[in-house]
Write a protein that holds these residues in place. Structure first.
Motif, mmCIF file in Angstrom:
data_model
loop_
_atom_site.group_PDB
_atom_site.id
_atom_site.type_symbol
_atom_site.label_atom_id
_atom_site.label_comp_id
_atom_site.label_asym_id
_atom_site.label_seq_id
_atom_site.Cartn_x
_atom_site.Cartn_y
_atom_site.Cartn_z
ATOM 1 N N ILE A 182 -4.999 20.383 2.550
ATOM 2 C CA ILE A 182 -5.732 19.603 3.533
ATOM 3 C C ILE A 182 -6.505 18.495 2.826
ATOM 4 O O ILE A 182 -7.292 18.754 1.915
ATOM 5 C CB ILE A 182 -6.737 20.487 4.309
ATOM 6 C CG1 ILE A 182 -6.009 21.642 4.993
ATOM 7 C CG2 ILE A 182 -7.515 19.650 5.321
ATOM 8 C CD1 ILE A 182 -4.973 21.227 6.005
ATOM 9 N N ILE A 183 -6.257 17.248 3.232
ATOM 10 C CA ILE A 183 -7.029 16.106 2.743
ATOM 11 C C ILE A 183 -7.953 15.691 3.879
ATOM 12 O O ILE A 183 -7.498 15.281 4.948
ATOM 13 C CB ILE A 183 -6.110 14.937 2.338
ATOM 14 C CG1 ILE A 183 -5.142 15.374 1.235
ATOM 15 C CG2 ILE A 183 -6.950 13.746 1.869
ATOM 16 C CD1 ILE A 183 -4.096 14.319 0.888
ATOM 17 N N CYS A 184 -9.252 15.804 3.654
ATOM 18 C CA CYS A 184 -10.205 15.620 4.740
ATOM 19 C C CYS A 184 -11.550 15.167 4.177
ATOM 20 O O CYS A 184 -11.789 15.241 2.963
ATOM 21 C CB CYS A 184 -10.366 16.949 5.489
ATOM 22 S SG CYS A 184 -11.306 16.864 7.036
ATOM 23 N N LYS A 197 -10.515 6.912 -0.894
ATOM 24 C CA LYS A 197 -9.682 5.729 -0.694
ATOM 25 C C LYS A 197 -8.869 5.392 -1.932
ATOM 26 O O LYS A 197 -7.683 5.050 -1.863
ATOM 27 C CB LYS A 197 -10.547 4.530 -0.306
ATOM 28 C CG LYS A 197 -9.733 3.277 -0.004
ATOM 29 C CD LYS A 197 -10.607 2.087 0.300
ATOM 30 C CE LYS A 197 -9.760 0.834 0.488
ATOM 31 N NZ LYS A 197 -10.595 -0.369 0.696
ATOM 32 N N ASP A 198 -9.482 5.504 -3.113
ATOM 33 C CA ASP A 198 -8.817 5.099 -4.351
ATOM 34 C C ASP A 198 -7.623 5.977 -4.698
ATOM 35 O O ASP A 198 -6.706 5.539 -5.398
ATOM 36 C CB ASP A 198 -9.814 5.113 -5.521
ATOM 37 C CG ASP A 198 -10.872 4.020 -5.407
ATOM 38 O OD1 ASP A 198 -10.649 3.066 -4.636
ATOM 39 O OD2 ASP A 198 -11.912 4.126 -6.070
ATOM 40 N N THR A 199 -7.622 7.214 -4.236
ATOM 41 C CA THR A 199 -6.518 8.132 -4.561
ATOM 42 C C THR A 199 -5.696 8.497 -3.333
ATOM 43 O O THR A 199 -4.865 9.410 -3.382
ATOM 44 C CB THR A 199 -7.068 9.418 -5.204
ATOM 45 O OG1 THR A 199 -7.914 10.104 -4.257
ATOM 46 C CG2 THR A 199 -7.862 9.107 -6.462
ATOM 47 N N ASP A 238 -2.611 11.124 -3.439
ATOM 48 C CA ASP A 238 -2.857 12.436 -2.827
ATOM 49 C C ASP A 238 -1.814 12.749 -1.762
ATOM 50 O O ASP A 238 -1.307 13.879 -1.682
ATOM 51 C CB ASP A 238 -4.255 12.469 -2.208
ATOM 52 C CG ASP A 238 -5.364 12.440 -3.259
ATOM 53 O OD1 ASP A 238 -5.083 12.787 -4.417
ATOM 54 O OD2 ASP A 238 -6.497 12.045 -2.917
ATOM 55 N N LEU A 239 -1.474 11.757 -0.945
ATOM 56 C CA LEU A 239 -0.448 11.980 0.076
ATOM 57 C C LEU A 239 0.919 12.257 -0.548
ATOM 58 O O LEU A 239 1.710 13.043 -0.010
ATOM 59 C CB LEU A 239 -0.360 10.766 1.002
ATOM 60 C CG LEU A 239 -1.493 10.580 2.007
ATOM 61 C CD1 LEU A 239 -1.368 9.239 2.714
ATOM 62 C CD2 LEU A 239 -1.510 11.703 3.033
ATOM 63 N N LEU A 240 1.194 11.622 -1.671
ATOM 64 C CA LEU A 240 2.486 11.807 -2.340
ATOM 65 C C LEU A 240 2.675 13.205 -2.915
ATOM 66 O O LEU A 240 3.772 13.543 -3.362
ATOM 67 C CB LEU A 240 2.667 10.757 -3.433
ATOM 68 C CG LEU A 240 3.067 9.354 -2.953
ATOM 69 C CD1 LEU A 240 2.905 8.330 -4.061
ATOM 70 C CD2 LEU A 240 4.499 9.346 -2.422
ATOM 71 N N HIS A 294 0.825 -1.214 0.000
ATOM 72 C CA HIS A 294 0.000 0.000 0.000
ATOM 73 C C HIS A 294 0.858 1.262 0.000
ATOM 74 O O HIS A 294 0.939 1.950 -1.015
ATOM 75 C CB HIS A 294 -0.943 -0.019 1.207
ATOM 76 C CG HIS A 294 -2.059 0.954 1.100
ATOM 77 N ND1 HIS A 294 -2.292 1.919 2.052
ATOM 78 C CD2 HIS A 294 -3.019 1.129 0.153
ATOM 79 C CE1 HIS A 294 -3.340 2.651 1.697
ATOM 80 N NE2 HIS A 294 -3.797 2.195 0.562
ATOM 81 N N HIS A 295 1.504 1.554 1.106
ATOM 82 C CA HIS A 295 2.416 2.698 1.169
ATOM 83 C C HIS A 295 3.781 2.254 0.635
ATOM 84 O O HIS A 295 4.759 2.147 1.372
ATOM 85 C CB HIS A 295 2.543 3.200 2.607
ATOM 86 C CG HIS A 295 1.322 3.875 3.134
ATOM 87 N ND1 HIS A 295 0.148 3.199 3.394
ATOM 88 C CD2 HIS A 295 1.074 5.188 3.440
ATOM 89 C CE1 HIS A 295 -0.756 4.049 3.850
ATOM 90 N NE2 HIS A 295 -0.223 5.257 3.889
ATOM 91 N N ASN A 296 3.837 1.997 -0.647
ATOM 92 C CA ASN A 296 5.032 1.387 -1.242
ATOM 93 C C ASN A 296 5.697 2.280 -2.285
ATOM 94 O O ASN A 296 6.389 1.795 -3.190
ATOM 95 C CB ASN A 296 4.684 0.026 -1.847
ATOM 96 C CG ASN A 296 3.572 0.112 -2.884
ATOM 97 O OD1 ASN A 296 3.058 1.192 -3.161
ATOM 98 N ND2 ASN A 296 3.203 -1.022 -3.451
ATOM 99 N N GLN A 297 5.480 3.578 -2.176
ATOM 100 C CA GLN A 297 6.145 4.535 -3.049
ATOM 101 C C GLN A 297 6.884 5.559 -2.191
ATOM 102 O O GLN A 297 6.567 5.746 -1.018
ATOM 103 C CB GLN A 297 5.126 5.248 -3.944
ATOM 104 C CG GLN A 297 4.314 4.319 -4.832
ATOM 105 C CD GLN A 297 3.305 5.076 -5.670
ATOM 106 O OE1 GLN A 297 3.666 5.968 -6.446
ATOM 107 N NE2 GLN A 297 2.026 4.738 -5.520
ATOM 108 N N ILE A 298 7.863 6.235 -2.818
ATOM 109 C CA ILE A 298 8.660 7.223 -2.101
ATOM 110 C C ILE A 298 8.482 8.587 -2.763
ATOM 111 O O ILE A 298 8.557 8.717 -3.986
ATOM 112 C CB ILE A 298 10.153 6.844 -2.090
ATOM 113 C CG1 ILE A 298 10.343 5.442 -1.503
ATOM 114 C CG2 ILE A 298 10.960 7.877 -1.310
ATOM 115 C CD1 ILE A 298 9.941 5.316 -0.060
#
Length: 354
Positions: free
Chosen positions: A223-225, A243-245, A249-251, A177-181
């Motif tokens: 802000i992601i909310c 959820k899908d993005t 979005d965090l990146l 899941h969190h597998n990108q940098i």
């Protein structure tokens, strides 16, 4: 072995469920542990739960959920353990937990990741607040065979009622899941925060810092909310959580924020925001509250901010220094892989069922 998992919400939706136990479902299968996963409310009720109004729809969804839970009580004989995340029913006293443990004699493994014995609710659900029955946490713990607590603060609380408590930290799936940098060589610097409207209150004290920074530097404050807080800042950008993005979005963040006030509720927080940022190679700036100081190592993989001046100075430093962002991000990812990943914690989680 066969276990029953009871949780408040449908699978794959609520962060506390996704990052507390849903990530370990494959590990259960691989270790010959069968499971059934039965949420309290259905997807239809979830979709309206935090929307304003719609009282009749919410009430009907709750009544239907209670009926299904009562019916389930007749089929618990096949299970070795009943794993309960937070509560077996979203509102009301711990009726089902009492039936499960005190009448049917089943072994409860109780999992929680916040100071949920304290009142905390959505502004849209004030009508349901009196039905939440926050004190039931103590009763459930006293009836539990084992407890799974998100940090040492929660463990110490649980030990007052349950003799066998394991610290089971909130973890990140760094493989699937969190597998990108994060690529820190970006044209635009984005300072970010992610969370729900119930926790955005902790961010409000930072607004003067952001206002001061945006007078000197060009950046976005993103802000992601689940809802738009409409902050009156020229750098403010809102992105609705999906959820899908979620990962993409965090990146977009170059820096992630996790401010907290040092209150009883915050002491129980498990550092989820910081864990998400750091797993993606994003330096985290956090308040020195609760588990945050164990997750973030000062000047190694992020910064711990004790006062307003710290927030300003460290944010300015990271806005101007991309090599520093890269180095801190690299070390942040390493910290999560070693101490707060699904891979590093799987055996600890499975020990709950021994």
């Amino acid at each position: 072995m066969k276990i029953l998992i009871l949780a408040p919400y449908p699978k794959g939706i609520a962060p506390s469920q996704r990052f507390r136990f849903e990530q370990y479902l494959n590990a259960l299968n691989k270790n010959a542990i069968e499971y059934d996963y039965i949420p309290f409310i259905d997807l239809k009720t979830w979709n309206i739960l935090h929307k304003p109004g719609m009282f009749l729809g919410k009430a009907f969804g709750m009544m239907k959920a209670f009926a299904k839970r009562f019916w389930l009580m007749f089929f618990l004989g096949q299970y070795d353990f009943i794993f309960i995340h937070r509560e077996a029913s979203h509102i009301g006293p711990p009726v089902f937990e009492f039936i499960i443990s005190q009448i049917l004699g089943k072994k409860i493994i109780y999992d929680f990741d916040d100071a949920i014995w304290l009142p905390n609710y959505s502004v849209h659900n004030k009508a349901f607040n009196k039905l939440k029955w926050y004190s039931k946490v103590k009763s459930i713990l006293s009836w539990s065979y084992k407890a799974s607590a998100g940090n040492e603060y929660l463990k110490n609380f649980a030990l007052n009622y349950c003799p066998d408590v394991l610290v089971n930290p909130t973890t990140i799936d760094t493989l699937h899941h969190h597998n990108q940098i994060k690529d820190q060589e970006t044209e635009k610097i984005i300072i970010g925060w992610t969370g729900t409207l119930t926790t955005i209150k902790y961010l409000e004290d930072l607004l003067p810092v952001i206002s001061k920074l945006e007078k000197e530097h060009d950046f976005e404050f993103k802000i992601i909310c689940n809802e738009n807080p409409n902050f009156p800042l020229k750098s403010f950008v809102f992105k609705k959580w999906e959820k899908d993005t979620e990962i993409d979005d965090l990146l977009t963040f170059n820096v992630g924020l996790m401010p907290l006030k040092d209150d009883i509720w915050a002491q129980g927080k498990c550092g989820f925001k910081a864990l998400q940022y750091m797993a993606l190679g994003i330096p985290a700036l956090v308040s020195p509250v609760g588990v945050n100081s164990k997750i973030v190592d000062q000047s190694v993989n992020g910064f711990i901010c004790k006062q307003e001046e710290d927030w300003y100075n460290y944010l300015e430093k990271l806005i101007l220094d991309s090599p520093l962002r890269n180095e801190l991000g690299k070390m942040a990812r390493k910290k999560i892989e070693q101490e707060f990943s699904v891979d590093s914690n799987t055996n600890n989680f499975l020990s709950l069922f021994k």
